[in-house]
Every structure is written in structure tokens, then in C-alpha cells.
Design a protein around this motif. Structure first.
Motif, PDB file in Angstrom:
ATOM      1  N   ARG A   1       0.839  -1.200   0.000  1.00  0.00           N
ATOM      2  CA  ARG A   1       0.000   0.000   0.000  1.00  0.00           C
ATOM      3  C   ARG A   1       0.877   1.254   0.000  1.00  0.00           C
ATOM      4  NH1 ARG A   1      -3.984   1.618   5.027  1.00  0.00           N
ATOM      5  NH2 ARG A   1      -5.182   3.273   3.994  1.00  0.00           N
ATOM      6  N   MET A   2       1.929   1.233   0.802  1.00  0.00           N
ATOM      7  CA  MET A   2       2.826   2.375   0.858  1.00  0.00           C
ATOM      8  C   MET A   2       3.621   2.531  -0.432  1.00  0.00           C
ATOM      9  SD  MET A   2       4.177   2.669   4.762  1.00  0.00           S
ATOM     10  CE  MET A   2       4.953   4.226   4.329  1.00  0.00           C
ATOM     11  N   ASN A   3       4.018   1.408  -1.031  1.00  0.00           N
ATOM     12  CA  ASN A   3       4.755   1.484  -2.293  1.00  0.00           C
ATOM     13  C   ASN A   3       3.922   2.141  -3.385  1.00  0.00           C
ATOM     14  OD1 ASN A   3       7.147   0.373  -1.400  1.00  0.00           O
ATOM     15  ND2 ASN A   3       6.611  -1.713  -1.996  1.00  0.00           N
ATOM     16  N   VAL A   4       2.638   1.811  -3.433  1.00  0.00           N
ATOM     17  CA  VAL A   4       1.744   2.426  -4.420  1.00  0.00           C
ATOM     18  C   VAL A   4       1.659   3.933  -4.168  1.00  0.00           C
ATOM     19  CG1 VAL A   4      -0.661   2.574  -5.187  1.00  0.00           C
ATOM     20  CG2 VAL A   4       0.399   0.335  -4.845  1.00  0.00           C
ATOM     21  N   ALA A   5       1.548   4.315  -2.902  1.00  0.00           N
ATOM     22  CA  ALA A   5       1.455   5.738  -2.563  1.00  0.00           C
ATOM     23  C   ALA A   5       2.756   6.474  -2.881  1.00  0.00           C
ATOM     24  CB  ALA A   5       1.099   5.899  -1.089  1.00  0.00           C
ATOM     25  N   LEU A   6       3.896   5.842  -2.593  1.00  0.00           N
ATOM     26  CA  LEU A   6       5.187   6.449  -2.917  1.00  0.00           C
ATOM     27  C   LEU A   6       5.321   6.693  -4.413  1.00  0.00           C
ATOM     28  CD1 LEU A   6       7.596   4.445  -0.581  1.00  0.00           C
ATOM     29  CD2 LEU A   6       7.468   6.931  -0.698  1.00  0.00           C
ATOM     30  N   ALA A   7       4.961   5.693  -5.191  1.00  0.00           N
ATOM     31  CA  ALA A   7       5.033   5.843  -6.647  1.00  0.00           C
ATOM     32  C   ALA A   7       4.106   6.951  -7.133  1.00  0.00           C
ATOM     33  CB  ALA A   7       4.677   4.514  -7.321  1.00  0.00           C
ATOM     34  N   ALA A   8       2.951   7.072  -6.494  1.00  0.00           N
ATOM     35  CA  ALA A   8       1.966   8.080  -6.916  1.00  0.00           C
ATOM     36  C   ALA A   8       2.474   9.496  -6.664  1.00  0.00           C
ATOM     37  CB  ALA A   8       0.642   7.848  -6.192  1.00  0.00           C
ATOM     38  N   ILE A   9       3.087   9.745  -5.486  1.00  0.00           N
ATOM     39  CA  ILE A   9       3.537  11.122  -5.214  1.00  0.00           C
ATOM     40  C   ILE A   9       4.805  11.464  -5.998  1.00  0.00           C
ATOM     41  CG2 ILE A   9       2.417  11.149  -2.953  1.00  0.00           C
ATOM     42  CD1 ILE A   9       5.218  10.957  -1.672  1.00  0.00           C
ATOM     43  N   ARG A  10       5.560  10.465  -6.394  1.00  0.00           N
ATOM     44  CA  ARG A  10       6.687  10.720  -7.292  1.00  0.00           C
ATOM     45  C   ARG A  10       6.167  11.079  -8.685  1.00  0.00           C
ATOM     46  NH1 ARG A  10      11.826  11.787  -6.414  1.00  0.00           N
ATOM     47  NH2 ARG A  10      12.405  10.681  -8.333  1.00  0.00           N
ATOM     48  N   LYS A  11       5.190  10.319  -9.149  1.00  0.00           N
ATOM     49  CA  LYS A  11       4.643  10.535 -10.491  1.00  0.00           C
ATOM     50  C   LYS A  11       3.928  11.878 -10.603  1.00  0.00           C
ATOM     51  CE  LYS A  11       1.735   8.373 -14.031  1.00  0.00           C
ATOM     52  NZ  LYS A  11       0.874   7.198 -14.366  1.00  0.00           N
ATOM     53  N   SER A  12       3.233  12.283  -9.544  1.00  0.00           N
ATOM     54  CA  SER A  12       2.470  13.536  -9.573  1.00  0.00           C
ATOM     55  C   SER A  12       3.360  14.769  -9.435  1.00  0.00           C
ATOM     56  CB  SER A  12       1.430  13.534  -8.452  1.00  0.00           C
ATOM     57  OG  SER A  12       2.065  13.659  -7.187  1.00  0.00           O
ATOM     58  N   GLY A  13       4.589  14.564  -8.957  1.00  0.00           N
ATOM     59  CA  GLY A  13       5.486  15.693  -8.732  1.00  0.00           C
ATOM     60  C   GLY A  13       5.409  16.261  -7.334  1.00  0.00           C
ATOM     61  N   GLU A  14       4.514  15.714  -6.500  1.00  0.00           N
ATOM     62  CA  GLU A  14       4.374  16.226  -5.135  1.00  0.00           C
ATOM     63  C   GLU A  14       5.647  15.998  -4.338  1.00  0.00           C
ATOM     64  OE1 GLU A  14       1.202  16.166  -1.395  1.00  0.00           O
ATOM     65  OE2 GLU A  14       1.010  14.683  -2.999  1.00  0.00           O
ATOM     66  N   TYR A  15       6.270  14.840  -4.513  1.00  0.00           N
ATOM     67  CA  TYR A  15       7.523  14.542  -3.823  1.00  0.00           C
ATOM     68  C   TYR A  15       8.576  15.592  -4.164  1.00  0.00           C
ATOM     69  CZ  TYR A  15      11.734  11.942  -2.412  1.00  0.00           C
ATOM     70  OH  TYR A  15      12.929  11.567  -1.837  1.00  0.00           O
ATOM     71  N   GLN A  16       8.741  15.863  -5.449  1.00  0.00           N
ATOM     72  CA  GLN A  16       9.760  16.816  -5.895  1.00  0.00           C
ATOM     73  C   GLN A  16       9.481  18.226  -5.369  1.00  0.00           C
ATOM     74  OE1 GLN A  16       8.169  14.526  -7.620  1.00  0.00           O
ATOM     75  NE2 GLN A  16       9.539  13.452  -9.029  1.00  0.00           N
ATOM     76  N   ALA A  17       8.213  18.598  -5.319  1.00  0.00           N
ATOM     77  CA  ALA A  17       7.845  19.925  -4.808  1.00  0.00           C
ATOM     78  C   ALA A  17       8.208  20.053  -3.329  1.00  0.00           C
ATOM     79  CB  ALA A  17       6.353  20.170  -5.015  1.00  0.00           C
ATOM     80  N   ILE A  18       7.992  19.000  -2.569  1.00  0.00           N
ATOM     81  CA  ILE A  18       8.363  19.014  -1.152  1.00  0.00           C
ATOM     82  C   ILE A  18       9.883  19.101  -1.018  1.00  0.00           C
ATOM     83  CG2 ILE A  18       8.437  17.613   0.952  1.00  0.00           C
ATOM     84  CD1 ILE A  18       5.666  16.505   0.111  1.00  0.00           C
ATOM     85  N   ALA A  19      10.595  18.324  -1.821  1.00  0.00           N
ATOM     86  CA  ALA A  19      12.062  18.301  -1.743  1.00  0.00           C
ATOM     87  C   ALA A  19      12.656  19.687  -1.988  1.00  0.00           C
ATOM     88  CB  ALA A  19      12.623  17.298  -2.737  1.00  0.00           C
ATOM     89  N   LYS A  20      12.070  20.440  -2.917  1.00  0.00           N
ATOM     90  CA  LYS A  20      12.602  21.768  -3.257  1.00  0.00           C
ATOM     91  C   LYS A  20      12.486  22.757  -2.101  1.00  0.00           C
ATOM     92  CE  LYS A  20      12.034  21.492  -8.278  1.00  0.00           C
ATOM     93  NZ  LYS A  20      11.295  21.994  -9.464  1.00  0.00           N
TER      94      LYS A  20
END
Length: 256
Positions: A227-246
């Protein structure tokens, strides 16, 4: 008879439904010592930082409620095994040794360790170069294991509860070199007036340091892990992860 059979099947299905989906709240275990910029604590007691933002993004994606449970780092795996937390989420490196007792998700960040020291100090990161040098490291970490494995016979290894304590002693002249997360140490060096420190060496890929940081779940809890892996992939794909990192870093902490 068929109706009874269907009713029994439904009861069994409900009884054996994955706990991760049945829970309204997922308990996320964090190192109780703040570890900025990954985690920090405000004077009001509120947690913030990169890991907190990513956790919140994952919980929104999974439609789960997050509860932060601070745990002393050296007791965080026992806390998971004792069902006091559901997830270890504190930058735990995924190593073969830990995988014997914890199941990990895909990685959510990765970065090498660095050795920093005063610019004026001529030091080489090698067994000979660190001979008799006081090398500071956070205790109960893979960084400590790495230091002890490669430089334990020559360097004077000094253990600290937090990286902040280690760098404070570096500034005070109570140690010579600090080993730790490269992103955190880079931020530290930029914030010291005059920037009198520099990176003396960066660790290569090594089994002791693992393959990056992932979320730890109890052995066999494949439902929560997936379940977490699916969520991790989703926020990477959406760009949310990258926006947080910046918000925190100049480079993507996810790594190559």
C-alpha cells in the motif's frame, strides 16, 4: 444452505481483512531526537521537516490518518515488533542485517555520508589519514558501524546522541571530523559564518550503509508495505515529492 455458506464466507473475509486497511490511524515511529532538515520540533511541540511532509503526502494518498510516535532510535525496531508502532519512518537505511527482522518498502530517499572538518585541517579519509583523529558520529546508526568497520583501529571514534551535538562539538574544537548525512552536513556548513568547514570525503556505495532509506513494517505485513509502495510511486509521479524536496534541498534527495 447456500445463503449460510455466503454469510460464513463474508464473515471470514471481514475477519481476515488486512489490518492496514481496517485501521483509521497508522502509527509512524520517529526517532525522538529531532534530525533537521528531515525532522524537527517547534517550541510548541509540533513536528515538521521533509520526512513529516512526505509522511503527510503519503497519508493523504492512502486516505489514512497519521499519528507520530516518537521512539528512541535504538528501540525503534523493538517498538515495531511489539506493535507499538506500525511504520518506522525516520530515514532507516535498508541493510541486509535489518531485513532479517523488518520488511521494507521501496526507498523514499538516499544519499551518501560525508566527512567534514575545518578547511585548515589537512586530513585524508583513510585508515592512515584518520589515525588519532577524533571522528564524531551519531550512535546506533549505520554510520557508526561503517566507521568502526573501516577506521575503528586507527581513528578515535566519538559517539553522539544527535548530529547537532556532533557539529556543535566540531565548532567548539572537541572533535576533528564529523561523519553524517551529506545533505544535513551541507546545510550545517552553509549556516556557519564564514563557512570554515568543507567536505573531506564521501562514502562509496557500501553494504553497511544499505541501499537507501525506506519505511520499515513488521515482517510479513505485505499489505501495508505494498500500500505504501503504491502511494510512494503516486507522489513521485504527480510531482508532489519533488515539490516538497525543493522546500528543503537544492538536489533531489531521492538519489539515482
Amino acid at each position: 444452505m447456500k445463503a449460510l455458506t455466503r454469510l460464513f464466507a463474508a464473515i471470514v473475509l471481514l475477519a481476515t481483512a488486512p489490518m492496514a486497511f481496517a485501521q483509521d490511524t497508522l502509527r509512524w515511529g520517529y526517532n525522538s531526537a529531532p534530525f533537521p532538515p528531515w525532522t524537527n520540533k517547534s517550541p510548541a511541540g509540533e513536528w515538521y521537516g521533509f520526512d513529516i511532509d512526505i509522511m503527510n503526502a503519503l497519508c493523504r494518498e492512502m486516505k489514512a490518518t497519521c499519528e507520530i510516535v516518537p521512539v528512541a532510535w535504538d528501540g525503534i525496531i523493538p517498538a515495531l515488533q511489539a506493535n507499538k508502532i506500525d511504520i518506522i519512518w525516520s530515514g532507516m537505511s535498508m541493510t541486509a542485517e535489518r531485513e532479517k527482522v523488518v520488511d521494507f518498502t521501496d526507498r523514499y530517499r538516499r544519499g551518501p555520508a560525508a566527512f567534514i572538518a575545518p578547511k585548515a585541517l589537512k586530513v585524508e579519509v583513510s585508515a592512515a589519514g584518520l589515525k588519532d583523529k577524533i571522528v564524531a558520529v551519531t550512535k546506533a546508526t549505520n554510520f557508526q558501524r561503517y566507521l568502526e568497520s573501516y577506521y575503528g583501529n586507527t581513528a578515535k571514534i566519538k559517539l553522539y546522541d544527535t548530529l547537532d551535538d556532533a557539529t556543535a562539538d566540531l565548532v567548539a574544537g572537541r572533535n576533528d571530523v564529523v561523519m553524517g548525512d551529506i545533505l544535513q552536513l551541507t546545510i550545517f556548513m552553509k549556516n556557519v559564518p564564514g563557512q570554515p568547514y568543507e567536505i573531506k570525503g564521501i562514502t562509496p556505495v557500501d553494504p553497511i550503509l544499505g541501499r537507501g532509506a525506506g519505511a520499515g513494517v513488521r515482517k510479513g505485513d505485505t499489505v501495508l508495505r505494498d500500500r505504501m509502495n503504491v502511494a510512494l510511486a503516486a507522489i513521485r509521479k504527480s510531482g508532489e515529492y519533488q515539490a516538497i524536496a525543493k522546500k528543503y534541498f537544492e538536489h533531489d534527495p531521492y538519489g539515482e
